[in-house]
Motif scaffolding. Structure first.
Motif, PDB file in Angstrom:
ATOM      1  N   GLU A  17       0.831  -1.205   0.000  1.00  0.00           N
ATOM      2  CA  GLU A  17       0.000   0.000   0.000  1.00  0.00           C
ATOM      3  C   GLU A  17       0.867   1.257   0.000  1.00  0.00           C
ATOM      4  OE1 GLU A  17       1.096  -0.714   4.234  1.00  0.00           O
ATOM      5  OE2 GLU A  17       0.552  -1.972   2.508  1.00  0.00           O
ATOM      6  N   GLU A  20       2.270   1.774  -3.573  1.00  0.00           N
ATOM      7  CA  GLU A  20       1.272   2.388  -4.443  1.00  0.00           C
ATOM      8  C   GLU A  20       1.151   3.883  -4.180  1.00  0.00           C
ATOM      9  OE1 GLU A  20      -2.092  -0.042  -3.549  1.00  0.00           O
ATOM     10  OE2 GLU A  20      -1.641  -1.492  -5.148  1.00  0.00           O
ATOM     11  N   LYS A  21       1.189   4.276  -2.898  1.00  0.00           N
ATOM     12  CA  LYS A  21       1.129   5.705  -2.565  1.00  0.00           C
ATOM     13  C   LYS A  21       2.373   6.437  -3.066  1.00  0.00           C
ATOM     14  CE  LYS A  21      -1.840   5.365   1.523  1.00  0.00           C
ATOM     15  NZ  LYS A  21      -1.919   5.536   3.008  1.00  0.00           N
ATOM     16  N   LEU A  23       4.201   5.630  -5.632  1.00  0.00           N
ATOM     17  CA  LEU A  23       4.118   5.751  -7.085  1.00  0.00           C
ATOM     18  C   LEU A  23       3.173   6.877  -7.512  1.00  0.00           C
ATOM     19  CD1 LEU A  23       4.008   1.957  -8.020  1.00  0.00           C
ATOM     20  CD2 LEU A  23       5.894   3.545  -8.438  1.00  0.00           C
ATOM     21  N   ALA A  24       2.222   7.197  -6.633  1.00  0.00           N
ATOM     22  CA  ALA A  24       1.276   8.278  -6.922  1.00  0.00           C
ATOM     23  C   ALA A  24       1.719   9.610  -6.317  1.00  0.00           C
ATOM     24  CB  ALA A  24      -0.110   7.906  -6.386  1.00  0.00           C
ATOM     25  N   SER A  25       2.869   9.629  -5.649  1.00  0.00           N
ATOM     26  CA  SER A  25       3.331  10.828  -4.952  1.00  0.00           C
ATOM     27  C   SER A  25       4.001  11.806  -5.922  1.00  0.00           C
ATOM     28  CB  SER A  25       4.323  10.445  -3.851  1.00  0.00           C
ATOM     29  OG  SER A  25       5.577  10.092  -4.413  1.00  0.00           O
ATOM     30  N   GLU A  26       4.462  12.921  -5.360  1.00  0.00           N
ATOM     31  CA  GLU A  26       5.136  13.941  -6.158  1.00  0.00           C
ATOM     32  C   GLU A  26       6.640  13.700  -6.274  1.00  0.00           C
ATOM     33  OE1 GLU A  26       4.151  17.711  -4.498  1.00  0.00           O
ATOM     34  OE2 GLU A  26       2.039  17.601  -5.095  1.00  0.00           O
ATOM     35  N   ALA A  57       3.313  -0.450 -13.607  1.00  0.00           N
ATOM     36  CA  ALA A  57       3.451   0.952 -13.204  1.00  0.00           C
ATOM     37  C   ALA A  57       4.756   1.577 -13.654  1.00  0.00           C
ATOM     38  CB  ALA A  57       3.336   1.069 -11.688  1.00  0.00           C
ATOM     39  N   ASP A  60       5.239   4.308 -16.432  1.00  0.00           N
ATOM     40  CA  ASP A  60       4.754   5.669 -16.212  1.00  0.00           C
ATOM     41  C   ASP A  60       5.545   6.413 -15.152  1.00  0.00           C
ATOM     42  OD1 ASP A  60       1.530   4.144 -16.328  1.00  0.00           O
ATOM     43  OD2 ASP A  60       2.641   5.042 -17.973  1.00  0.00           O
ATOM     44  N   ARG A  61       6.547   5.818 -14.598  1.00  0.00           N
ATOM     45  CA  ARG A  61       7.190   6.346 -13.398  1.00  0.00           C
ATOM     46  C   ARG A  61       8.686   6.100 -13.433  1.00  0.00           C
ATOM     47  NH1 ARG A  61       7.433   9.450  -9.970  1.00  0.00           N
ATOM     48  NH2 ARG A  61       6.194   9.740  -8.096  1.00  0.00           N
TER      49      ARG A  61
END
Length: 275
Positions: A17, A20-21, A23-26, A57, A60-61
């Motif tokens: 979890e 995932e956070k 990977l979605a962070s700044e 993922a 994209d990262r």
């Protein structure tokens, strides 16, 4: 110039979890950790999470995976798992002390970027050899917790020479300026900012973080100030005007004469600012 990465966020692979956070962070780069942040009993689960979470993922990262050292029983499985991930996923390589370690990993992970971490006195002494061991070496950096232990030091002043040594080695190897090692106190943002400014003065660019709350402080410390952006813009404008007019000697409004190094520095400042 491409805007350089300034923030690198570590996240343990046994906490899907959190991955995932992250990977979605700044964060500019996510550092998924199989090494120090993962307990021995969780290594296999962490590796399984890695494969599941990064198979899709990673495209994209900007992602790197910190693997375990060859002296550990988990290294071979880590390398095999990383070999199955998309090629843009880099390998963050801990506790490197010799070029031979990099050459062995380059052979096992052809075409993949390698990011050696230097965490001992011997590694510091061999920094340039490590940085130039393979064309796959994309950056080098310090692991300062282990280095402090190896050197027997408690404060940042004792790290100054080692930090400068790695910065110079990176430059000599034509690599990007290293990012600073993580600041361990996640609540002390003032101390983090002060440490970042000192690192920036030495030549570091950006820093690793162990908590998302550190990202904004790191970014602010390494971004150029408004005054630096104005001056850099003036430098490039003066060069453009002088070139158009066929003038050889160029000076700023404050009387400072420009040279090639100042022009390159101005371009780097504007790249950092995204201008």
């Amino acid at each position: 110039m491409k805007t350089p990465a300034l923030t690198f966020l570590y996240v343990p692979a046994d906490r899907p979890e959190r991955v995932e956070k992250a990977l979605a962070s700044e964060a500019d780069v996510v550092l998924v950790d199989l090494e120090d942040a993962v307990a021995p009993a969780h290594k296999d689960a962490a590796r399984a999470n890695l494969v599941r979470l990064l198979a899709d993922a990673a495209g994209d990262r900007a992602v790197q995976v910190r693997i375990n050292h060859p002296s550990t029983p988990w290294h071979a499985a880590d390398v095999a798992a990383l070999a199955g991930l998309p090629l843009p996923v880099g390998a963050r390589v801990p506790k490197v002390e010799s070029p031979a370690e990099i050459l062995a990993l380059a052979a096992a992970l052809p075409g993949r970027d390698l990011h050696p971490l230097i965490e001992s006195a011997l590694g510091v002494e061999r920094a340039l050899d490590i940085a130039t061991a393979s064309p796959q070496v994309a950056s080098i950096g310090l692991g300062e917790a282990d280095l402090r232990s190896d050197l027997g030091i408690d404060d940042e002043a004792g790290l100054t020479w080692a930090r400068s040594r790695v910065i110079v080695a990176a430059r000599a190897a034509r690599l990007a300026a290293p990012a600073m090692s993580a600041y361990p106190n996640v609540r002390d943002l003032e101390g983090l900012a002060t440490s970042c400014r000192a690192g920036r003065a030495l030549g570091f660019r950006g820093r690793t973080a162990i908590h998302p709350a550190q990202l904004a402080t790191i970014r602010a410390a390494f971004l150029p100030s408004a005054e630096e952006v104005v001056r850099a813009s003036e430098v490039l404008a003066r060069v453009a005007d002088a070139t158009a007019a066929g003038v050889g000697a160029i000076a700023l409004t404050d009387g400072t004469f420009l040279d090639v190094a100042m022009v390159e520095r101005a371009r780097a400042v504007l790249a950092l600012a995204g201008a």
